[in-house]
Design a protein around this motif. Structure first.
Motif, PDB file in Angstrom:
ATOM      1  N   THR A 179       0.853  -1.177   0.000  1.00  0.00           N
ATOM      2  CA  THR A 179       0.000   0.000   0.000  1.00  0.00           C
ATOM      3  C   THR A 179       0.891   1.229   0.000  1.00  0.00           C
ATOM      4  OG1 THR A 179      -0.127  -0.022   2.394  1.00  0.00           O
ATOM      5  CG2 THR A 179      -1.898  -1.117   1.215  1.00  0.00           C
ATOM      6  N   GLY A 180       0.356   2.345  -0.459  1.00  0.00           N
ATOM      7  CA  GLY A 180       1.154   3.554  -0.570  1.00  0.00           C
ATOM      8  C   GLY A 180       0.441   4.759  -0.008  1.00  0.00           C
ATOM      9  N   PHE A 181       1.033   5.910  -0.221  1.00  0.00           N
ATOM     10  CA  PHE A 181       0.529   7.174   0.304  1.00  0.00           C
ATOM     11  C   PHE A 181      -0.874   7.457  -0.216  1.00  0.00           C
ATOM     12  CE2 PHE A 181       0.416  11.898  -0.009  1.00  0.00           C
ATOM     13  CZ  PHE A 181       0.387  12.148   1.350  1.00  0.00           C
ATOM     14  N   THR A 187       1.492   6.180   8.664  1.00  0.00           N
ATOM     15  CA  THR A 187       0.555   5.942   9.753  1.00  0.00           C
ATOM     16  C   THR A 187      -0.843   5.837   9.161  1.00  0.00           C
ATOM     17  OG1 THR A 187      -0.232   6.735  11.899  1.00  0.00           O
ATOM     18  CG2 THR A 187       0.206   8.386  10.241  1.00  0.00           C
ATOM     19  N   VAL A 188      -1.719   5.108   9.853  1.00  0.00           N
ATOM     20  CA  VAL A 188      -3.095   4.976   9.379  1.00  0.00           C
ATOM     21  C   VAL A 188      -3.969   5.969  10.123  1.00  0.00           C
ATOM     22  CG1 VAL A 188      -2.968   2.594   8.592  1.00  0.00           C
ATOM     23  CG2 VAL A 188      -3.469   3.039  10.968  1.00  0.00           C
ATOM     24  N   HIS A 189      -4.871   6.601   9.374  1.00  0.00           N
ATOM     25  CA  HIS A 189      -5.767   7.618   9.920  1.00  0.00           C
ATOM     26  C   HIS A 189      -7.198   7.160   9.673  1.00  0.00           C
ATOM     27  CE1 HIS A 189      -7.194  11.587  11.040  1.00  0.00           C
ATOM     28  NE2 HIS A 189      -7.889  11.645   9.907  1.00  0.00           N
ATOM     29  N   ARG A 190      -7.984   7.058  10.730  1.00  0.00           N
ATOM     30  CA  ARG A 190      -9.376   6.605  10.600  1.00  0.00           C
ATOM     31  C   ARG A 190     -10.200   7.672   9.875  1.00  0.00           C
ATOM     32  NH1 ARG A 190     -11.599   2.654  13.677  1.00  0.00           N
ATOM     33  NH2 ARG A 190      -9.929   2.929  15.183  1.00  0.00           N
ATOM     34  N   ARG A 199      -7.016   5.750   5.999  1.00  0.00           N
ATOM     35  CA  ARG A 199      -6.216   6.330   4.922  1.00  0.00           C
ATOM     36  C   ARG A 199      -4.767   6.298   5.369  1.00  0.00           C
ATOM     37  NH1 ARG A 199      -7.989   9.053   0.684  1.00  0.00           N
ATOM     38  NH2 ARG A 199      -9.894   9.736   1.675  1.00  0.00           N
ATOM     39  N   LEU A 200      -3.883   5.878   4.486  1.00  0.00           N
ATOM     40  CA  LEU A 200      -2.462   5.778   4.797  1.00  0.00           C
ATOM     41  C   LEU A 200      -1.797   7.115   4.487  1.00  0.00           C
ATOM     42  CD1 LEU A 200      -0.733   3.425   5.804  1.00  0.00           C
ATOM     43  CD2 LEU A 200      -0.050   3.026   3.482  1.00  0.00           C
ATOM     44  N   ILE A 201      -1.300   7.795   5.514  1.00  0.00           N
ATOM     45  CA  ILE A 201      -0.657   9.101   5.346  1.00  0.00           C
ATOM     46  C   ILE A 201       0.650   9.125   6.125  1.00  0.00           C
ATOM     47  CG2 ILE A 201      -2.810  10.358   4.956  1.00  0.00           C
ATOM     48  CD1 ILE A 201      -2.748  11.209   7.874  1.00  0.00           C
ATOM     49  N   TYR A 202       1.400  10.214   5.990  1.00  0.00           N
ATOM     50  CA  TYR A 202       2.643  10.388   6.728  1.00  0.00           C
ATOM     51  C   TYR A 202       2.375  11.107   8.045  1.00  0.00           C
ATOM     52  CZ  TYR A 202       5.104   9.426   2.350  1.00  0.00           C
ATOM     53  OH  TYR A 202       5.569   8.861   1.197  1.00  0.00           O
TER      54      TYR A 202
END
Length: 107
Positions: free
Chosen positions: A14-16, A40-43, A30-33
């Motif tokens: 998975t990527g950005f 890090t994963v963001h709900r 959502r996978l973000i920085y």
């Protein structure tokens, strides 16, 4: 699911800005920085999981003069809006595969 497609391989990359959905629990991420540059994963809500923000890497024309754009995650989208240029951000609808809106890059 990753970006609305079911994946059975647990090692699928998975990527950005990828949307990760877990159907059994009904959670979306959502996978973000983070601030240190780590993934890090963001709900996110279910409505927010229907789209993805993509950065335009290349704008070109293909065979028979068909215009297309290539995004940061490798997607090729044919017949984009002619006002979209390189480094712009598009809002990509995952269910339809269409561009719903775009934001111009301002240096």
């Amino acid at each position: 699911k990753v970006d609305g497609k079911g994946r059975t391989d647990v090692t699928f990359p998975t990527g950005f800005m990828d949307v990760i959905s877990i159907e059994k629990t009904g959670e979306n991420f959502r996978l973000i920085y983070d601030v240190k540059g780590r993934f890090t994963v963001h709900r996110i809500s279910s409505e927010e999981s229907r789209y993805k923000l993509c950065r335009v890497r290349r704008v070109s024309t293909g065979p028979k003069g068909v215009p297309y754009i290539v995004t940061h995650d490798g997607r090729t989208i044919r017949y984009p809006d002619p006002s979209i240029d390189v480094n712009d951000t598009i809002k990509y609808a995952l269910d339809t595969g269409k561009i719903s809106e775009s934001v111009k890059f301002e240096p």
